[in-house]
Design a protein around this motif. Structure first.
Motif, PDB file in Angstrom:
ATOM      1  N   ASN A  73       0.825  -1.214   0.000  1.00 38.64           N
ATOM      2  CA  ASN A  73       0.000   0.000   0.000  1.00 38.64           C
ATOM      3  C   ASN A  73       0.859   1.263   0.000  1.00 38.64           C
ATOM      4  N   GLU A  74       1.915   1.254  -0.779  1.00 38.41           N
ATOM      5  CA  GLU A  74       2.830   2.390  -0.967  1.00 38.41           C
ATOM      6  C   GLU A  74       3.641   2.750   0.279  1.00 38.41           C
ATOM      7  N   LEU A  75       3.612   1.918   1.297  1.00 39.68           N
ATOM      8  CA  LEU A  75       4.504   2.130   2.432  1.00 39.68           C
ATOM      9  C   LEU A  75       5.898   1.626   2.056  1.00 39.68           C
ATOM     10  N   PRO A  76       6.946   2.262   2.554  1.00 39.02           N
ATOM     11  CA  PRO A  76       8.297   1.829   2.181  1.00 39.02           C
ATOM     12  C   PRO A  76       8.753   0.591   2.936  1.00 39.02           C
ATOM     13  N   GLY A  77       9.498  -0.275   2.256  1.00 38.26           N
ATOM     14  CA  GLY A  77      10.159  -1.371   2.935  1.00 38.26           C
ATOM     15  C   GLY A  77      11.229  -0.826   3.870  1.00 38.26           C
ATOM     16  N   LEU A  78      11.853  -1.717   4.617  1.00 42.71           N
ATOM     17  CA  LEU A  78      12.812  -1.304   5.642  1.00 42.71           C
ATOM     18  C   LEU A  78      14.204  -1.831   5.314  1.00 42.71           C
ATOM     19  N   LEU A  79      15.200  -0.936   5.415  1.00 44.40           N
ATOM     20  CA  LEU A  79      16.597  -1.296   5.204  1.00 44.40           C
ATOM     21  C   LEU A  79      17.394  -0.908   6.452  1.00 44.40           C
ATOM     22  N   ILE A  80      18.172  -1.847   6.979  1.00 45.53           N
ATOM     23  CA  ILE A  80      18.942  -1.615   8.208  1.00 45.53           C
ATOM     24  C   ILE A  80      20.400  -1.988   7.965  1.00 45.53           C
ATOM     25  N   LEU A  81      21.320  -1.090   8.324  1.00 47.28           N
ATOM     26  CA  LEU A  81      22.746  -1.352   8.214  1.00 47.28           C
ATOM     27  C   LEU A  81      23.446  -0.890   9.485  1.00 47.28           C
ATOM     28  N   ASN A  82      24.144  -1.804  10.111  1.00 46.60           N
ATOM     29  CA  ASN A  82      24.884  -1.522  11.344  1.00 46.60           C
ATOM     30  C   ASN A  82      26.218  -0.860  10.989  1.00 46.60           C
ATOM     31  N   LYS A  83      26.593   0.169  11.733  1.00 46.32           N
ATOM     32  CA  LYS A  83      27.853   0.859  11.437  1.00 46.32           C
ATOM     33  C   LYS A  83      29.069  -0.040  11.660  1.00 46.32           C
ATOM     34  N   PHE A  84      28.900  -1.151  12.373  1.00 48.30           N
ATOM     35  CA  PHE A  84      30.014  -2.062  12.627  1.00 48.30           C
ATOM     36  C   PHE A  84      30.057  -3.244  11.651  1.00 48.30           C
ATOM     37  N   ILE A  85      29.273  -3.176  10.580  1.00 51.31           N
ATOM     38  CA  ILE A  85      29.268  -4.263   9.606  1.00 51.31           C
ATOM     39  C   ILE A  85      30.653  -4.367   8.949  1.00 51.31           C
ATOM     40  N   ASP A  86      31.139  -5.591   8.753  1.00 55.25           N
ATOM     41  CA  ASP A  86      32.448  -5.790   8.128  1.00 55.25           C
ATOM     42  C   ASP A  86      32.321  -5.720   6.612  1.00 55.25           C
ATOM     43  N   LYS A  87      33.443  -5.528   5.922  1.00 56.18           N
ATOM     44  CA  LYS A  87      33.451  -5.312   4.477  1.00 56.18           C
ATOM     45  C   LYS A  87      32.892  -6.505   3.711  1.00 56.18           C
ATOM     46  N   LYS A  88      33.239  -7.710   4.142  1.00 57.25           N
ATOM     47  CA  LYS A  88      32.772  -8.900   3.419  1.00 57.25           C
ATOM     48  C   LYS A  88      31.256  -9.042   3.522  1.00 57.25           C
ATOM     49  N   THR A  89      30.724  -8.847   4.734  1.00 57.43           N
ATOM     50  CA  THR A  89      29.269  -8.958   4.923  1.00 57.43           C
ATOM     51  C   THR A  89      28.543  -7.876   4.141  1.00 57.43           C
ATOM     52  N   LEU A  90      29.102  -6.653   4.149  1.00 56.36           N
ATOM     53  CA  LEU A  90      28.478  -5.565   3.399  1.00 56.36           C
ATOM     54  C   LEU A  90      28.505  -5.852   1.903  1.00 56.36           C
ATOM     55  N   SER A  91      29.620  -6.397   1.411  1.00 59.60           N
ATOM     56  CA  SER A  91      29.716  -6.723  -0.015  1.00 59.60           C
ATOM     57  C   SER A  91      28.681  -7.772  -0.409  1.00 59.60           C
ATOM     58  N   ASN A  92      28.518  -8.785   0.423  1.00 59.81           N
ATOM     59  CA  ASN A  92      27.506  -9.822   0.150  1.00 59.81           C
ATOM     60  C   ASN A  92      26.101  -9.244   0.223  1.00 59.81           C
ATOM     61  N   PHE A  93      25.895  -8.335   1.184  1.00 56.90           N
ATOM     62  CA  PHE A  93      24.580  -7.707   1.317  1.00 56.90           C
ATOM     63  C   PHE A  93      24.261  -6.869   0.084  1.00 56.90           C
ATOM     64  N   LYS A  94      25.234  -6.116  -0.399  1.00 51.95           N
ATOM     65  CA  LYS A  94      25.021  -5.283  -1.586  1.00 51.95           C
ATOM     66  C   LYS A  94      24.632  -6.147  -2.783  1.00 51.95           C
ATOM     67  N   ASP A  95      25.310  -7.280  -2.963  1.00 48.54           N
ATOM     68  CA  ASP A  95      24.952  -8.175  -4.062  1.00 48.54           C
ATOM     69  C   ASP A  95      23.506  -8.640  -3.925  1.00 48.54           C
ATOM     70  N   LYS A  96      23.133  -8.968  -2.710  1.00 48.24           N
ATOM     71  CA  LYS A  96      21.771  -9.442  -2.453  1.00 48.24           C
ATOM     72  C   LYS A  96      20.746  -8.335  -2.683  1.00 48.24           C
ATOM     73  N   PHE A  97      21.033  -7.159  -2.134  1.00 46.20           N
ATOM     74  CA  PHE A  97      20.093  -6.033  -2.228  1.00 46.20           C
ATOM     75  C   PHE A  97      19.961  -5.538  -3.664  1.00 46.20           C
ATOM     76  N   PHE A  98      21.089  -5.318  -4.339  1.00 52.23           N
ATOM     77  CA  PHE A  98      21.032  -4.833  -5.715  1.00 52.23           C
ATOM     78  C   PHE A  98      20.395  -5.863  -6.636  1.00 52.23           C
ATOM     79  N   GLY A  99      20.508  -7.139  -6.280  1.00 52.27           N
ATOM     80  CA  GLY A  99      19.898  -8.192  -7.086  1.00 52.27           C
ATOM     81  C   GLY A  99      18.379  -8.137  -7.088  1.00 52.27           C
ATOM     82  N   LEU A 100      17.802  -7.485  -6.080  1.00 55.15           N
ATOM     83  CA  LEU A 100      16.341  -7.362  -6.032  1.00 55.15           C
ATOM     84  C   LEU A 100      15.793  -6.595  -7.235  1.00 55.15           C
ATOM     85  N   LYS A 101      16.622  -5.708  -7.788  1.00 51.88           N
ATOM     86  CA  LYS A 101      16.171  -4.881  -8.916  1.00 51.88           C
ATOM     87  C   LYS A 101      15.859  -5.727 -10.148  1.00 51.88           C
ATOM     88  N   ASN A 102      16.391  -6.950 -10.184  1.00 51.21           N
ATOM     89  CA  ASN A 102      16.110  -7.819 -11.328  1.00 51.21           C
ATOM     90  C   ASN A 102      14.664  -8.288 -11.370  1.00 51.21           C
TER      91      ASN A 102
END
Length: 334
Positions: A91-120
């Motif tokens: 109903n046009e409400l926004p989904g929720l995105l959460i990122l912890n400032k202590f996230i490590d580079k590898k986890t963030l890289s994997n998350f980006k692949d997952k998140f950007f993949g949603l656009k497909n």
């Protein structure tokens, strides 16, 4: 080792997903009550009943201390005669995105692949982040790698840490007499997990249909709201005059905050301004239950906004009379 919760897994763990969102809410009281398991289930059914639901997407990574490193949750919905698809919270409400400032580079890289993949799988992704004055590097990394539109929206909260006297002083002057008059002239009933009645809730449903002039949503959405009341995830405040139901309002509730979800008013209730006393009673109820914040307007429509419908402006102006504080909320679309 990090724990991953993923909607693409055969063994879905959506309940555990929401348990961790509630832990986060203990530290961030501004995380809106719409991002709860009970409202998620309501939105799912609402979207199914109006034919827009396709699927849901969620993802979460927890560290060894069970802190959220990253997470998102969306519904996939269809619009424009099934020609376009959007990820949102229904109903046009926004989904929720959460990122912890202590996230490590590898986890963030994997998350980006997952998140950007949603656009497909969608033409548009609509999301927000927990209300904050700071954007950490992880959010910046995401926002620097997508083409997006950005909107700042405003929410009105009542700070329940204030004394009742201070909250009363913060009311618009004209509201005080309306509230006192309403408390004298109507019988007010509050339904929560300690006092609920299915027959009363059926009357609220019938009143909604009568006021709307039609059935606007499925029976199951009403059942889910009643279950939320029974489980302490919501409450309703009802107005009676000579045993006749004149108005009812429903709030979503967590352990720390609440959100004014819907109000139903007969013409008589409107003429007598009974809504003023119902909302005031709901605010006092939240305070007495030990909640920290009561959100009464998630999307403020200021009177000076030319592009906004006059009806929406008037609703926000009415809610502004209860005082409180205004905070910004960022919404992103890409």
């Amino acid at each position: 080792m990090d724990l991953i919760l993923d909607s693409s897994n055969i063994e879905k763990k959506i309940d555990y997903f929401w348990e961790n969102i509630e832990k986060l809410r203990d530290f961030n009281h501004f995380l809106s009550p719409i991002y709860t398991k009970s409202f998620f289930e309501y939105q799912r059914e609402y979207c199914k009943s109006n034919g827009t639901y396709i699927d849901e997407e969620y993802f979460m990574v927890l560290n060894n201390d069970e802190e959220i490193l990253c997470a998102y949750i969306f519904f996939k919905t269809k619009e424009n005669n099934n020609k376009s698809f959007e990820l949102n919270f229904g109903n046009e409400l926004p989904g929720l995105l959460i990122l912890n400032k202590f996230i490590d580079k590898k986890t963030l890289s994997n998350f980006k692949d997952k998140f950007f993949g949603l656009k497909n799988s969608a033409n548009k992704i609509r999301f927000t982040i927990p209300q904050t004055t700071l954007l950490n590097k992880a959010y910046l990394d995401i926002l620097n790698n997508i083409n997006f539109n950005h909107q700042v929206k405003w929410s009105r909260f009542i700070n329940l840490k204030e004394t009742k006297d201070l909250m009363w002083r913060d009311l618009r002057k004209s509201y005080k007499s309306c509230i006192n008059k309403g408390l004298r002239e109507q019988e007010i009933l509050i339904m929560d997990e300690k006092k609920y009645d299915k027959s009363i809730f059926r009357n609220i449903k019938a009143l909604h249909q009568k006021v709307s002039g039609r059935i606007t949503r499925s029976k199951l959405t009403w059942d889910l709201q009643f279950e939320a009341i029974k489980e302490g995830k919501g409450f309703s405040v009802c107005s009676y005059d000579n045993k006749n139901l004149l108005a009812a309002i429903f709030f979503i509730k967590t352990k720390v905050n609440a959100y004014y979800s819907v109000g139903i008013y007969t013409e008589e209730a409107k003429e007598k301004n009974f809504g003023h006393s119902l909302i005031w009673q709901a605010i006092i109820y939240c305070k007495e239950k030990g909640l920290k914040l009561c959100e009464i307007d998630m999307n403020i429509n200021f009177m000076g906004l030319e592009q906004i419908d006059d009806k929406l402006k008037k609703i926000s102006h009415f809610k502004s009379g209860f005082g409180g504080e205004i905070f910004n909320r960022h919404e992103f679309i890409f």
